[in-house]
Write an enzyme that holds these catalytic residues in place. Structure first.
Site, PDB file in Angstrom:
ATOM      1  N   ASP A  31      -5.288   8.143  19.243  1.00  0.00           N
ATOM      2  CA  ASP A  31      -4.754   8.172  17.879  1.00  0.00           C
ATOM      3  C   ASP A  31      -3.481   9.013  17.882  1.00  0.00           C
ATOM      4  O   ASP A  31      -3.408  10.013  18.599  1.00  0.00           O
ATOM      5  CB  ASP A  31      -5.806   8.809  16.944  1.00  0.00           C
ATOM      6  N   PHE A  72      -8.695   0.203  15.307  1.00  0.00           N
ATOM      7  CA  PHE A  72      -8.681   0.525  13.871  1.00  0.00           C
ATOM      8  C   PHE A  72      -7.299   0.967  13.399  1.00  0.00           C
ATOM      9  O   PHE A  72      -7.131   1.268  12.221  1.00  0.00           O
ATOM     10  CB  PHE A  72      -9.648   1.676  13.585  1.00  0.00           C
ATOM     11  N   ASN A  91       3.913  -2.207  12.923  1.00  0.00           N
ATOM     12  CA  ASN A  91       2.723  -1.482  13.382  1.00  0.00           C
ATOM     13  C   ASN A  91       1.528  -2.406  13.602  1.00  0.00           C
ATOM     14  O   ASN A  91       0.868  -2.362  14.631  1.00  0.00           O
ATOM     15  CB  ASN A  91       2.351  -0.405  12.364  1.00  0.00           C
ATOM     16  N   THR A 116      -9.681  -8.186   7.767  1.00  0.00           N
ATOM     17  CA  THR A 116      -9.784  -7.886   6.343  1.00  0.00           C
ATOM     18  C   THR A 116      -9.965  -9.131   5.487  1.00  0.00           C
ATOM     19  O   THR A 116      -9.491 -10.218   5.838  1.00  0.00           O
ATOM     20  CB  THR A 116      -8.511  -7.150   5.869  1.00  0.00           C
ATOM     21  N   TYR A 140       0.202  -7.468   4.175  1.00  0.00           N
ATOM     22  CA  TYR A 140      -0.924  -6.870   4.896  1.00  0.00           C
ATOM     23  C   TYR A 140      -1.855  -7.963   5.426  1.00  0.00           C
ATOM     24  O   TYR A 140      -2.204  -7.987   6.613  1.00  0.00           O
ATOM     25  CB  TYR A 140      -1.675  -5.904   3.969  1.00  0.00           C
ATOM     26  N   PHE A 168     -14.560  -6.126   3.593  1.00  0.00           N
ATOM     27  CA  PHE A 168     -14.218  -6.139   2.185  1.00  0.00           C
ATOM     28  C   PHE A 168     -13.806  -4.700   1.846  1.00  0.00           C
ATOM     29  O   PHE A 168     -13.067  -4.121   2.633  1.00  0.00           O
ATOM     30  CB  PHE A 168     -15.360  -6.790   1.400  1.00  0.00           C
ATOM     31  N   ASN A 169     -14.224  -4.075   0.769  1.00  0.00           N
ATOM     32  CA  ASN A 169     -13.657  -2.754   0.450  1.00  0.00           C
ATOM     33  C   ASN A 169     -14.471  -1.616   1.053  1.00  0.00           C
ATOM     34  O   ASN A 169     -15.534  -1.261   0.515  1.00  0.00           O
ATOM     35  CB  ASN A 169     -13.533  -2.596  -1.063  1.00  0.00           C
TER      36      ASN A 169
HETATM   37  N1  UDP Z   1      -7.208   0.164  -8.601  1.00  0.00           N
HETATM   38  C1  UDP Z   1      -6.928   0.644  -9.872  1.00  0.00           C
HETATM   39  N2  UDP Z   1      -6.418   1.898  -9.983  1.00  0.00           N
HETATM   40  C2  UDP Z   1      -6.154   2.702  -8.917  1.00  0.00           C
HETATM   41  C3  UDP Z   1      -6.449   2.202  -7.625  1.00  0.00           C
HETATM   42  C4  UDP Z   1      -6.962   0.931  -7.501  1.00  0.00           C
HETATM   43  O1  UDP Z   1      -7.151  -0.053 -10.876  1.00  0.00           O
HETATM   44  O2  UDP Z   1      -5.658   3.823  -9.096  1.00  0.00           O
HETATM   45  C5  UDP Z   1      -7.782  -1.193  -8.445  1.00  0.00           C
HETATM   46  C6  UDP Z   1      -6.940  -2.119  -7.589  1.00  0.00           C
HETATM   47  O3  UDP Z   1      -5.978  -2.781  -8.367  1.00  0.00           O
HETATM   48  C7  UDP Z   1      -8.001  -3.064  -7.023  1.00  0.00           C
HETATM   49  C8  UDP Z   1      -9.247  -2.189  -6.922  1.00  0.00           C
HETATM   50  O4  UDP Z   1      -9.010  -1.060  -7.758  1.00  0.00           O
HETATM   51  O5  UDP Z   1      -8.257  -4.108  -7.941  1.00  0.00           O
HETATM   52  C9  UDP Z   1      -9.521  -1.702  -5.505  1.00  0.00           C
HETATM   53  O6  UDP Z   1      -8.319  -1.159  -5.005  1.00  0.00           O
HETATM   54  P1  UDP Z   1      -8.255  -0.326  -3.662  1.00  0.00           P
HETATM   55  O7  UDP Z   1      -6.847   0.144  -3.503  1.00  0.00           O
HETATM   56  O8  UDP Z   1      -9.325   0.708  -3.654  1.00  0.00           O
HETATM   57  O9  UDP Z   1      -8.643  -1.378  -2.522  1.00  0.00           O
HETATM   58  P2  UDP Z   1      -7.999  -2.820  -2.143  1.00  0.00           P
HETATM   59  O10 UDP Z   1      -8.809  -3.839  -2.897  1.00  0.00           O
HETATM   60  O11 UDP Z   1      -6.552  -2.823  -2.508  1.00  0.00           O
HETATM   61  O12 UDP Z   1      -8.225  -2.911  -0.673  1.00  0.00           O
END
Ligand code: UDP
Length: 327
Positions: A31, A72, A91, A116, A140, A168-169
């Site tokens: 890293d 990662f 990157n 992703t 991305y 996912f998230n």
């Molecule tokens: N989001 C939001 N406010 C924030 C950060 C994120 O409303 O301050 C929303 C964003 O638009 C998305 C969801 O939360 O719909 C998840 O965003 P995050 O950045 O956590 O993960 P992503 O889906 O972009 O990977």
């Protein structure tokens, strides 16, 4: 197995490193600490280096007799990728090829890749399975899709055995709160909401309430970081030369931004004021995983199925580390 974890000082990488060590693997973290945290790496396991340093990567893989690489190290913010695509292609794509070429030069063929849901763009039907067409709508997602395609070609032509795990998230923190999410600046929903609960921010801004969803806010499938780590180990065991595994990793349940904020209010007991802001560029309205393939082929089941249980681990981490690793 002797595993090189590239980007192992980052959020998902560090949780996977813990699990690899717990299961008896010999682990080296490679890293450059540009986004990762030295404190998250177990003592004596860190090798500082850049992804673009092919010679160093080759030397490390030879010296440590590496048998598998988990990758990662990537930029992973949708909004930032729209603003700075060059950074993302450099990157996530170009530097990743240095790693692949280093592996090819020394004969390491096992590769587990962080992909992703962003590779799917905004599909018309939910949930998203691996057969859903991949049409990214932001840089991305494109960078990750380019690498996925290259990996399939490397598998067929050069005998690589690859797994592309489409997260996912990623959310939550280690169950003992020893490691967790720490980005600077923070841009992810759950940590930002919890920073409001800690009094570090006055409110959460909701990025758009005019999406075609029930409450108008975006829906995401939040998957616990330790569940992601478990899937990585299962995928590692499954790798075969000349083969490609592609798996979605989510819980199969979607939560809107409003619902996540509500869950955080419940867990923290804090009112968490919210203000409505404009949409963020590049955000699809709804992303929910069909992870039945990973369940079937990796015998993988997420342990954290409710959003409250995920937020609970994140809250413990943020309470005990209010300034992240520098607390
Ligand atoms: N989001 C939001 N406010 C924030 C950060 C994120 O409303 O301050 C929303 C964003 O638009 C998305 C969801 O939360 O719909 C998840 O965003 P995050 O950045 O956590 O993960 P992503 O889906 O972009 O990977």
């Amino acid at each position: 197995m002797k595993v090189l974890v590239v980007g192992g000082a980052g959020y998902v990488g560090s949780h996977t490193v813990r699990l690899l060590l717990a299961q008896g693997h010999e682990v080296w973290v490679y890293d450059n600490l540009s986004l990762g945290h030295r404190e998250s790496v177990p003592a004596g396991r860190l090798i500082e280096g850049n992804l673009t340093d092919r010679a160093l990567l080759m030397q490390v893989m030879r010296d440590k007799e590496i048998e598998a690489v988990m990758h990662f190290a990537a930029y992973a913010l949708v909004g930032e990728s729209v603003q700075h695509p060059a950074m993302y292609y450099q990157n996530n794509v170009i530097a990743t090829f240095e790693l692949l070429e280093a592996m090819r030069a020394v004969g390491v063929w096992r590769f587990v890749f962080s992909s992703t849901t962003a590779t799917y763009g905004q599909p018309e039907t939910m949930p998203i399975s691996e057969d859903t067409p991949q049409n990214p709508i932001n840089p991305y997602g494109f960078t990750k899709l380019v690498v996925e395609r290259a990996l399939a070609d490397y598998a067929h032509a050069y005998g690589f055995g690859v797994a592309a795990l489409r997260y996912f998230n990623a959310s939550g923190a280690a169950s003992d709160a020893s490691i967790g999410e720490d980005h600077d600046p923070e841009s992810h929903l759950i940590p930002i909401v919890l920073q409001v609960a800690l009094g570090q921010r006055p409110h959460i801004s909701i990025f758009g309430t005019d999406y075609p969803t029930e409450d108008g806010t975006c829906i995401r499938d939040y998957i616990h970081v330790e569940d992601l780590a478990t899937a990585h180990l299962a995928a590692l065991q499954k790798l075969q030369p000349n083969s490609v595994l592609q798996m979605n990793l989510g819980t199969g349940v979607g939560h809107s931004v409003q619902q996540v904020i509500e869950a955080c209010r419940k867990i923290t007991g804090h009112p968490i004021p919210a203000v409505i802001g404009p949409r963020r560029a590049g955000d699809p309205a709804c992303l929910i995983a069909d992870s039945s393939k990973a369940q079937r082929e990796l015998n993988w089941r997420p342990k954290y199925v409710s959003i409250e249980s995920i937020v609970e681990t994140a809250w413990k981490w943020h309470q005990s580390h209010p300034r992240g690793y520098s607390s």
